[in-house]
Design an enzyme around this catalytic site. Structure first.
Site, PDB file in Angstrom:
ATOM      1  N   HIS A  71       4.128  -4.441  10.846  1.00 24.78           N
ATOM      2  CA  HIS A  71       4.602  -3.782  12.074  1.00 24.78           C
ATOM      3  C   HIS A  71       4.695  -4.747  13.254  1.00 24.78           C
ATOM      4  CE1 HIS A  71       4.217   0.489  10.766  1.00 24.78           C
ATOM      5  NE2 HIS A  71       3.297  -0.018   9.945  1.00 24.78           N
ATOM      6  N   HIS A 102       1.420   3.928   1.828  1.00 19.20           N
ATOM      7  CA  HIS A 102       1.958   4.719   2.939  1.00 19.20           C
ATOM      8  C   HIS A 102       3.483   4.792   2.897  1.00 19.20           C
ATOM      9  CE1 HIS A 102      -1.939   4.292   5.490  1.00 19.20           C
ATOM     10  NE2 HIS A 102      -1.964   5.342   4.694  1.00 19.20           N
ATOM     11  N   ASP A 121       5.804   4.748   5.063  1.00 13.51           N
ATOM     12  CA  ASP A 121       6.619   3.811   5.849  1.00 13.51           C
ATOM     13  C   ASP A 121       6.677   2.427   5.183  1.00 13.51           C
ATOM     14  OD1 ASP A 121       3.823   3.623   6.696  1.00 13.51           O
ATOM     15  OD2 ASP A 121       4.497   2.256   8.271  1.00 13.51           O
ATOM     16  N   HIS A 122       6.010   2.264   4.045  1.00 16.30           N
ATOM     17  CA  HIS A 122       6.063   0.995   3.310  1.00 16.30           C
ATOM     18  C   HIS A 122       6.708   1.135   1.930  1.00 16.30           C
ATOM     19  CE1 HIS A 122       3.466  -1.224   6.197  1.00 16.30           C
ATOM     20  NE2 HIS A 122       3.246   0.028   6.558  1.00 16.30           N
ATOM     21  N   HIS A 140      -7.716  -0.397   5.383  1.00 20.21           N
ATOM     22  CA  HIS A 140      -6.662   0.498   5.890  1.00 20.21           C
ATOM     23  C   HIS A 140      -6.402   1.598   4.855  1.00 20.21           C
ATOM     24  CE1 HIS A 140      -2.993   1.735   7.934  1.00 20.21           C
ATOM     25  NE2 HIS A 140      -2.293   1.513   6.845  1.00 20.21           N
ATOM     26  N   ASP A 159      -0.442  -3.567   6.286  1.00 19.76           N
ATOM     27  CA  ASP A 159      -1.130  -3.022   7.460  1.00 19.76           C
ATOM     28  C   ASP A 159      -2.611  -3.410   7.486  1.00 19.76           C
ATOM     29  OD1 ASP A 159       1.251  -1.854   8.094  1.00 19.76           O
ATOM     30  OD2 ASP A 159       0.604   0.212   7.762  1.00 19.76           O
ATOM     31  N   HIS A 183       0.837  -1.206   0.000  1.00 15.34           N
ATOM     32  CA  HIS A 183       0.000   0.000   0.000  1.00 15.34           C
ATOM     33  C   HIS A 183       0.863   1.242   0.000  1.00 15.34           C
ATOM     34  CE1 HIS A 183       0.710  -0.412   4.328  1.00 15.34           C
ATOM     35  NE2 HIS A 183       0.147   0.761   4.549  1.00 15.34           N
TER      36      HIS A 183
END
Ligand code: ZN
Ligand code: FE
Length: 256
Positions: free
Chosen positions: A169, A58, A60-61, A114, A131, A56
């Protein structure tokens, strides 16, 4: 069907970038939010990055993807989403991510909730779920409804019980504390919480878990269980099994 050789590369405070090794020195990574720990691992292990899988949009990915792609020439797989630049192969449900240099392929499922375009990769007894599903928890509903998350989690619940679940995570310990507030009498959950606490005291990774265990301990995968519905009804007396219960406990967790 070859089993996977998977290694966790910790990133930021609690992200995991999953590194999948094939025969020889070729490898793939899932959700590289940061390039530097991946580069460091590739150098240390003498690995050649051939594929990048994204669940996805985001940061942080995906944050480390452009640099890793430029450096390695790795092929990038990900969802159909304008917000992610540089995807070589955008995938929909029913399509597969084919990694010929590793001799591996992964089926793609679309799991909105999400984020709207979130996908997961499953194959070789493993699930890389970003996530959407966490161990003993699920992602926040940033771009989707509880109904969407419920049907996304239902899709994952239908995979083989022995599937290893690789989440984005390390949230398991806090998730166990919340889950125990929902289902204090769930014995499988009590055991899981103890095992997770021991692992975290030693600074160890709690992943991957098994899907069958998630079905027994994860309140978001148990939104039709009487005990979970009962807990939801304390917050909202009108809660009914399924998406409504999921919505109530997701909201509860958001303010936990
Ligand atoms: Zn995310
Ligand atoms: Fe994330």
């Amino acid at each position: 069907m070859p089993l996977l050789n998977v290694m966790a590369i910790p990133a930021f405070t609690d992200n995991y970038i999953w590194l999948i090794r094939g025969e020889g020195n070729k490898c793939a990574v899932v959700d590289p939010g940061d390039a530097s720990p991946v580069m460091e691992t590739l150098r240390r292990e003498g690995l050649d990055l051939r594929y990048i899988l994204l669940t996805h949009h985001h940061p942080d990915h995906i944050g480390g993807m452009p640099e890793l792609r430029k450096h390695s020439g790795a092929v990038v797989f990900g969802p159909h989403d304008q917000r992610i630049k540089d995807i070589d192969q955008a995938l929909r449900e029913g399509e597969t991510a084919w990694l010929p240099e590793l001799g591996l392929e992964f089926a793609v499922l679309e799991v909105p909730g999400h984020t709207a375009s979130h996908i997961v990769f499953c194959g070789h007894g493993s699930l890389f779920c970003g996530d959407t599903l966490f161990s003993v928890g699920c992602g926040r509903l940033f771009e989707g409804t509880a109904e969407q998350m419920q049907s996304s989690l239902d899709k994952l619940a239908n995979l083989a019980p022995s599937t290893k679940v690789y989440c984005g995570h390390e949230y398991t310990r806090a998730n166990c504390e919340f889950a125990l507030a929902v289902e204090p009498d769930n014995q499988a959950l009590q055991k899981k919480a103890e095992a997770v606490a021991r692992l975290r005291e030693r600074g160890e990774c709690t992943l991957p878990g098994l899907l069958e265990e998630e079905l027994a301990v994860n309140p978001f995968m148990r939104s039709r269980e009487e005990s979970v519905v009962r807990a939801a009804r304390v917050r909202d007396p009108s809660a009914v099994p399924g998406a409504h219960t999921l919505a109530v406990i997701r909201h509860w967790k958001d303010h936990w």
